[in-house]
Design a protein around this motif. Structure first.
Motif, PDB file in Angstrom:
ATOM      1  N   ILE A 213      61.104  18.679  14.587  1.00  0.00           N
ATOM      2  CA  ILE A 213      61.148  18.380  16.020  1.00  0.00           C
ATOM      3  C   ILE A 213      62.498  18.855  16.532  1.00  0.00           C
ATOM      4  CG2 ILE A 213      61.077  16.558  17.745  1.00  0.00           C
ATOM      5  CD1 ILE A 213      59.469  14.902  15.644  1.00  0.00           C
ATOM      6  N   THR A 214      62.485  19.817  17.439  1.00  0.00           N
ATOM      7  CA  THR A 214      63.739  20.367  17.947  1.00  0.00           C
ATOM      8  C   THR A 214      64.182  19.717  19.248  1.00  0.00           C
ATOM      9  OG1 THR A 214      62.504  22.143  19.019  1.00  0.00           O
ATOM     10  CG2 THR A 214      63.429  22.608  16.842  1.00  0.00           C
ATOM     11  N   ASP A 215      63.236  19.258  20.039  1.00  0.00           N
ATOM     12  CA  ASP A 215      63.565  18.613  21.305  1.00  0.00           C
ATOM     13  C   ASP A 215      62.724  17.341  21.432  1.00  0.00           C
ATOM     14  OD1 ASP A 215      64.012  17.792  23.909  1.00  0.00           O
ATOM     15  OD2 ASP A 215      63.948  19.826  24.736  1.00  0.00           O
ATOM     16  N   PRO A 216      63.307  16.175  21.126  1.00  0.00           N
ATOM     17  CA  PRO A 216      62.518  14.938  21.123  1.00  0.00           C
ATOM     18  C   PRO A 216      61.934  14.569  22.488  1.00  0.00           C
ATOM     19  CG  PRO A 216      64.804  14.487  20.517  1.00  0.00           C
ATOM     20  CD  PRO A 216      64.672  15.957  20.699  1.00  0.00           C
ATOM     21  N   LEU A 217      62.616  14.908  23.566  1.00  0.00           N
ATOM     22  CA  LEU A 217      62.109  14.577  24.901  1.00  0.00           C
ATOM     23  C   LEU A 217      60.844  15.381  25.228  1.00  0.00           C
ATOM     24  CD1 LEU A 217      62.589  12.828  27.341  1.00  0.00           C
ATOM     25  CD2 LEU A 217      64.071  14.609  28.269  1.00  0.00           C
ATOM     26  N   LYS A 218      60.885  16.692  24.987  1.00  0.00           N
ATOM     27  CA  LYS A 218      59.693  17.515  25.193  1.00  0.00           C
ATOM     28  C   LYS A 218      58.585  17.099  24.236  1.00  0.00           C
ATOM     29  CE  LYS A 218      61.896  21.707  26.848  1.00  0.00           C
ATOM     30  NZ  LYS A 218      62.233  23.099  26.536  1.00  0.00           N
ATOM     31  N   PHE A 219      58.975  16.800  23.014  1.00  0.00           N
ATOM     32  CA  PHE A 219      57.998  16.380  22.010  1.00  0.00           C
ATOM     33  C   PHE A 219      57.264  15.118  22.469  1.00  0.00           C
ATOM     34  CE2 PHE A 219      56.854  13.977  18.187  1.00  0.00           C
ATOM     35  CZ  PHE A 219      56.105  14.917  17.505  1.00  0.00           C
ATOM     36  N   TYR A 220      58.007  14.145  22.984  1.00  0.00           N
ATOM     37  CA  TYR A 220      57.392  12.895  23.428  1.00  0.00           C
ATOM     38  C   TYR A 220      56.495  13.102  24.647  1.00  0.00           C
ATOM     39  CZ  TYR A 220      56.766   8.233  25.302  1.00  0.00           C
ATOM     40  OH  TYR A 220      56.204   7.086  25.796  1.00  0.00           O
ATOM     41  N   THR A 221      56.967  13.881  25.609  1.00  0.00           N
ATOM     42  CA  THR A 221      56.192  14.039  26.839  1.00  0.00           C
ATOM     43  C   THR A 221      54.969  14.934  26.657  1.00  0.00           C
ATOM     44  OG1 THR A 221      57.627  15.851  27.578  1.00  0.00           O
ATOM     45  CG2 THR A 221      58.149  13.633  28.365  1.00  0.00           C
ATOM     46  N   ARG A 222      55.016  15.883  25.715  1.00  0.00           N
ATOM     47  CA  ARG A 222      53.906  16.826  25.583  1.00  0.00           C
ATOM     48  C   ARG A 222      52.992  16.548  24.394  1.00  0.00           C
ATOM     49  NH1 ARG A 222      58.203  20.634  27.465  1.00  0.00           N
ATOM     50  NH2 ARG A 222      57.701  20.896  29.663  1.00  0.00           N
ATOM     51  N   VAL A 223      53.530  15.948  23.335  1.00  0.00           N
ATOM     52  CA  VAL A 223      52.724  15.711  22.129  1.00  0.00           C
ATOM     53  C   VAL A 223      52.593  14.219  21.838  1.00  0.00           C
ATOM     54  CG1 VAL A 223      52.466  16.260  19.684  1.00  0.00           C
ATOM     55  CG2 VAL A 223      53.480  17.923  21.198  1.00  0.00           C
ATOM     56  N   ASN A 224      53.645  13.472  22.041  1.00  0.00           N
ATOM     57  CA  ASN A 224      53.712  12.022  21.927  1.00  0.00           C
ATOM     58  C   ASN A 224      54.053  11.506  20.539  1.00  0.00           C
ATOM     59  OD1 ASN A 224      53.714   9.355  22.559  1.00  0.00           O
ATOM     60  ND2 ASN A 224      51.589   9.227  23.146  1.00  0.00           N
ATOM     61  N   ASN A 225      53.390  11.967  19.471  1.00  0.00           N
ATOM     62  CA  ASN A 225      53.712  11.442  18.139  1.00  0.00           C
ATOM     63  C   ASN A 225      53.421  12.495  17.073  1.00  0.00           C
ATOM     64  OD1 ASN A 225      50.912  11.369  17.708  1.00  0.00           O
ATOM     65  ND2 ASN A 225      50.780   9.246  18.378  1.00  0.00           N
ATOM     66  N   GLU A 226      53.804  12.182  15.837  1.00  0.00           N
ATOM     67  CA  GLU A 226      53.651  13.133  14.746  1.00  0.00           C
ATOM     68  C   GLU A 226      52.188  13.417  14.426  1.00  0.00           C
ATOM     69  OE1 GLU A 226      55.957  12.374  11.232  1.00  0.00           O
ATOM     70  OE2 GLU A 226      57.735  11.884  12.410  1.00  0.00           O
ATOM     71  N   ARG A 227      51.331  12.438  14.559  1.00  0.00           N
ATOM     72  CA  ARG A 227      49.906  12.641  14.269  1.00  0.00           C
ATOM     73  C   ARG A 227      49.306  13.662  15.236  1.00  0.00           C
ATOM     74  NH1 ARG A 227      46.666   7.442  13.656  1.00  0.00           N
ATOM     75  NH2 ARG A 227      47.686   7.501  11.641  1.00  0.00           N
TER      76      ARG A 227
END
Length: 186
Positions: A96-110
């Motif tokens: 995960i390179t950008d946690p904010l984008k990751f949270y808003t666009r994907v939400n979680n590791e699953r």
């Protein structure tokens, strides 16, 4: 209790984002340390900063078949349209390179794993399908580099805060219908 809920710790293997009433506020916390938050109003979501593993299921991919090595069969090889299905079992490393984008666009590791399933499997299929089985085995490193480049470009276009670091082949096997033909050739 108020003081205890006012601080949070981010370990060196974590990265965090602060949510206020369910919406991200401020920058993501990627450095280890002790941070302040507004108690009972803000909560913290932490993501792994380490390299994560994606392990895809073995997928059946059609290829051009086996390349015939005999000299007099080269013209026949061009004319025949033999397709052979093989099973490719791959794995990849990502982070995960950008946690904010990751949270808003994907939400979680699953959800990220599910998204990577479609992207990585599709790009591997695109790179392996037009090749002969001999070339897949002999040039697997080059094919995986091409697949990694295609996956990286796709992730840049999607902009979801994920980077794939490497893709490798664990195993290449023939399906049960082809196995007797392979042994006969050997």
């Amino acid at each position: 209790l108020l003081c205890f809920n006012s601080f949070f710790v981010v370990n060196e293997y974590e990265q965090a984002i602060v949510l206020q009433f369910g919406k991200p506020v401020g920058n993501s916390k990627t450095d280890a340390g002790l941070y302040f938050k507004i108690p009972f109003i803000q909560n913290i979501i932490k993501f792994d900063k380490r390299i994560l593993e994606w392990d895809g299921a073995a997928t059946e991919i059609p290829t051009k078949g086996m390349k015939d090595k005999s000299i007099n069969s080269l013209s026949v090889q061009r004319d025949k349209q033999e397709t052979t299905n093989i099973f490719i079992d791959t794995f990849a490393r990502w982070k995960i390179t950008d946690p904010l984008k990751f949270y808003t666009r994907v939400n979680n590791e699953r959800s990220a794993q599910s998204r990577l399933d479609g992207i990585i499997d599709g790009k591997i299929r695109d790179k392996i399908a037009p090749k002969y089985i001999n070339d897949v085995v002999k040039n697997s490193d080059e094919i995986m580099r091409e697949a990694l480049q295609a996956v990286s470009n796709e992730l840049i276009n999607l902009d979801i805060g994920i980077e794939v670091l490497g893709i490798e082949i664990k195993r290449v096997t023939f399906n049960d219908q082809i196995m007797p033909q392979v042994f006969d050739r050997m």
